[in-house]
Design a protein around this motif. Structure first.
Motif, PDB file in Angstrom:
ATOM      1  N   LEU A  22       0.861  -1.170   0.000  1.00 42.06           N
ATOM      2  CA  LEU A  22       0.000   0.000   0.000  1.00 42.06           C
ATOM      3  C   LEU A  22       0.900   1.222   0.000  1.00 42.06           C
ATOM      4  O   LEU A  22       1.907   1.240   0.729  1.00 42.06           O
ATOM      5  N   ASN A  23       0.562   2.232  -0.795  1.00 41.12           N
ATOM      6  CA  ASN A  23       1.455   3.400  -0.814  1.00 41.12           C
ATOM      7  C   ASN A  23       1.446   4.109   0.541  1.00 41.12           C
ATOM      8  O   ASN A  23       0.490   3.998   1.313  1.00 41.12           O
ATOM      9  N   ARG A  24       2.510   4.774   0.839  1.00 41.05           N
ATOM     10  CA  ARG A  24       2.728   5.388   2.155  1.00 41.05           C
ATOM     11  C   ARG A  24       1.611   6.360   2.530  1.00 41.05           C
ATOM     12  O   ARG A  24       1.164   6.391   3.676  1.00 41.05           O
ATOM     13  N   GLU A  25       1.145   7.141   1.570  1.00 40.34           N
ATOM     14  CA  GLU A  25       0.099   8.124   1.849  1.00 40.34           C
ATOM     15  C   GLU A  25      -1.185   7.446   2.346  1.00 40.34           C
ATOM     16  O   GLU A  25      -1.785   7.877   3.334  1.00 40.34           O
ATOM     17  N   LYS A  26      -1.591   6.380   1.681  1.00 39.03           N
ATOM     18  CA  LYS A  26      -2.806   5.675   2.097  1.00 39.03           C
ATOM     19  C   LYS A  26      -2.598   4.950   3.420  1.00 39.03           C
ATOM     20  O   LYS A  26      -3.488   4.915   4.265  1.00 39.03           O
ATOM     21  N   LEU A  27      -1.421   4.381   3.613  1.00 39.23           N
ATOM     22  CA  LEU A  27      -1.124   3.713   4.879  1.00 39.23           C
ATOM     23  C   LEU A  27      -1.159   4.705   6.034  1.00 39.23           C
ATOM     24  O   LEU A  27      -1.748   4.428   7.084  1.00 39.23           O
ATOM     25  N   ASP A  28      -0.551   5.859   5.846  1.00 34.83           N
ATOM     26  CA  ASP A  28      -0.557   6.886   6.900  1.00 34.83           C
ATOM     27  C   ASP A  28      -1.975   7.346   7.217  1.00 34.83           C
ATOM     28  O   ASP A  28      -2.331   7.534   8.385  1.00 34.83           O
ATOM     29  N   ALA A  29      -2.818   7.499   6.177  1.00 37.02           N
ATOM     30  CA  ALA A  29      -4.205   7.913   6.392  1.00 37.02           C
ATOM     31  C   ALA A  29      -4.970   6.831   7.152  1.00 37.02           C
ATOM     32  O   ALA A  29      -5.752   7.136   8.063  1.00 37.02           O
ATOM     33  N   LEU A  30      -4.745   5.574   6.795  1.00 34.69           N
ATOM     34  CA  LEU A  30      -5.400   4.464   7.497  1.00 34.69           C
ATOM     35  C   LEU A  30      -4.954   4.404   8.954  1.00 34.69           C
ATOM     36  O   LEU A  30      -5.776   4.228   9.860  1.00 34.69           O
ATOM     37  N   GLN A  41      -6.911  -1.273  12.146  1.00 33.26           N
ATOM     38  CA  GLN A  41      -6.732  -1.156  10.698  1.00 33.26           C
ATOM     39  C   GLN A  41      -7.289  -2.391   9.998  1.00 33.26           C
ATOM     40  O   GLN A  41      -7.932  -2.280   8.953  1.00 33.26           O
ATOM     41  N   TYR A  44     -10.990  -2.200   9.408  1.00 31.35           N
ATOM     42  CA  TYR A  44     -11.322  -1.332   8.279  1.00 31.35           C
ATOM     43  C   TYR A  44     -11.040  -2.023   6.953  1.00 31.35           C
ATOM     44  O   TYR A  44     -11.830  -1.932   6.008  1.00 31.35           O
TER      45      TYR A  44
END
Length: 62
Positions: A22-30, A41, A44
């Motif tokens: 998963l890209n870092r941006e989506k992982l951080d948002a999750l 997580q 979700y």
């Protein structure tokens, strides 16, 4: 599927581990969503997969 249903699925002893990228941006948002709501997580992600499968269910039915 409602979150309460997804939570109920967590009690299923037949759960299997899955590894994916998963890209870092989506992982951080999750992670932030999980932290602020105190919902795991994994819960979700199971809910999202259930919603996706329900969306495309007609494609799997003969």
């Amino acid at each position: 599927m409602h979150l309460s249903e997804a939570t109920h699925l967590d009690m299923n002893p037949r759960l299997t581990s899955v590894v994916f990228r998963l890209n870092r941006e989506k992982l951080d948002a999750l992670k932030e969503l999980s932290r602020t709501t105190r919902i795991r997580q994994s819960e979700y992600l199971r809910e999202a997969i259930s919603d996706l499968l329900a969306k495309y269910e007609a494609r799997f039915v003969d």
